[in-house]
Write an enzyme that holds these catalytic residues in place. Structure first.
Site, PDB file in Angstrom:
ATOM      1  N   ARG A  19       0.809  -1.202   0.000  1.00 16.37           N
ATOM      2  CA  ARG A  19       0.000   0.000   0.000  1.00 16.37           C
ATOM      3  C   ARG A  19       0.853   1.268   0.000  1.00 16.37           C
ATOM      4  NH1 ARG A  19      -5.185  -1.022   1.523  1.00 16.37           N
ATOM      5  NH2 ARG A  19      -5.354   0.603   3.093  1.00 16.37           N
ATOM      6  N   ASP A 151      -1.904  11.704  10.234  1.00 13.34           N
ATOM      7  CA  ASP A 151      -3.306  11.620   9.835  1.00 13.34           C
ATOM      8  C   ASP A 151      -3.906  13.001  10.021  1.00 13.34           C
ATOM      9  OD1 ASP A 151      -6.248  11.150  10.012  1.00 13.34           O
ATOM     10  OD2 ASP A 151      -5.669   9.043   9.907  1.00 13.34           O
ATOM     11  N   TYR A 165      -7.050   5.513  18.478  1.00 12.44           N
ATOM     12  CA  TYR A 165      -6.239   5.811  17.296  1.00 12.44           C
ATOM     13  C   TYR A 165      -5.955   7.311  17.211  1.00 12.44           C
ATOM     14  CZ  TYR A 165      -5.099   6.663  12.382  1.00 12.44           C
ATOM     15  OH  TYR A 165      -4.510   7.095  11.220  1.00 12.44           O
TER      16      TYR A 165
END
Length: 262
Positions: A19, A151, A165
């Site tokens: 990925r 993120d 997370y």
């Protein structure tokens, strides 16, 4: 010829076989880096990628197997570092890509929640810190770089249903900023925050169904999903940018501008 091989820069990519990690590995290799492909469970993918890259340029890609739990033990971490350095004799860039990503229900069983905490914080916060510390001397000697995959939800806009997370990625973001100061001027430390660039495998996250994916796509101002290559090229840019440290680049098609959290 031998001196030219020794002079090539080396990048170590955690989770570098699949990925986004694979795209990073291939991009650095294309730009002349030798690459160390770290993997845990993805042995077949890692070995196949190494074979492919070595067919392009002999002895330019090697694999390194380990759980990120090596950071929990001093001797295991030292063995990991020594093995990594033995592969090419140097490391110029450390890329923190490997991580766990899944939702957590705060109403679930206590033991299951503890297990999720340990795993998500290990891969998204603890391992990046202790690996960075372990390779400090080598990277400082090379005036190297560390690039972390973060993120867009890590900064003020938590993703609903993913509290642990979110917390772990926020800690990782703070690590990037902190180490940029702690490791200056010898090592540059930066981060890349993907938006909707790639979805988890369908069998890993049942919440990201087709309807959710379509909703996320509609929220991107550039009206398209990003690619692993978009991330990889930004990681390469930061690895090579001599006057940038402590920065986090969102590669999200403008998604951060529309993100309200939740």
């Amino acid at each position: 010829m031998h001196n030219n091989i020794l002079a090539r820069k080396v990048a170590l990519i955690t989770g570098g076989a699949k990925r986004i990690g694979r795209a990073i590995t291939e991009t650095f290799h294309t730009q002349g880096f030798d690459v160390i492909i770290h993997y845990h469970h993805s042995q077949t993918d890692a070995h196949h990628l190494a074979q492919t890259l070595n067919a392009i340029r002999p002895n330019s890609a090697k694999t390194l197997h380990a759980s990120l739990a090596v950071v929990n033990d001093k001797q295991s971490l030292k063995a990991f570092k020594d093995t990594a350095l033995s592969l090419f004799g140097r490391i110029d860039t450390l890329i923190h890509n490997a991580s766990s990503f899944y939702p957590t229900d705060l109403g679930q069983d206590f033991d299951d929640l503890q297990k999720a905490w340990d795993d998500l914080f290990l891969t998204n916060a603890k391992a990046p810190l202790f690996l960075s510390q372990a390779f400090y001397d080598e990277l400082a000697k090379r005036h190297g770089a560390i690039v972390s995959l973060l993120d867009i939800h890590a900064r003020d806009k938590p993703f609903l249903g993913y509290p642990i997370y979110n917390m772990a990625k926020s800690a990782h973001l703070a690590m990037v900023q902190s180490l940029a100061l702690e490791f200056a001027p010898s090592i540059r430390v930066n981060g890349v925050s993907p938006g909707v660039n790639i979805f988890p495998d369908d069998n890993q996250n049942s919440q990201l169904n087709d309807s959710t994916k379509a909703h996320l796509m509609a929220s991107v101002p550039l009206a398209k999903i990003g690619t692993p290559q978009d991330i990889a090229e930004t990681v390469l840019f930061l690895a090579n940018a001599p006057y940038i440290t402590g920065q986090v680049l969102a590669v999200d098609g403008g998604r951060s501008l529309t993100l309200k959290g939740g």
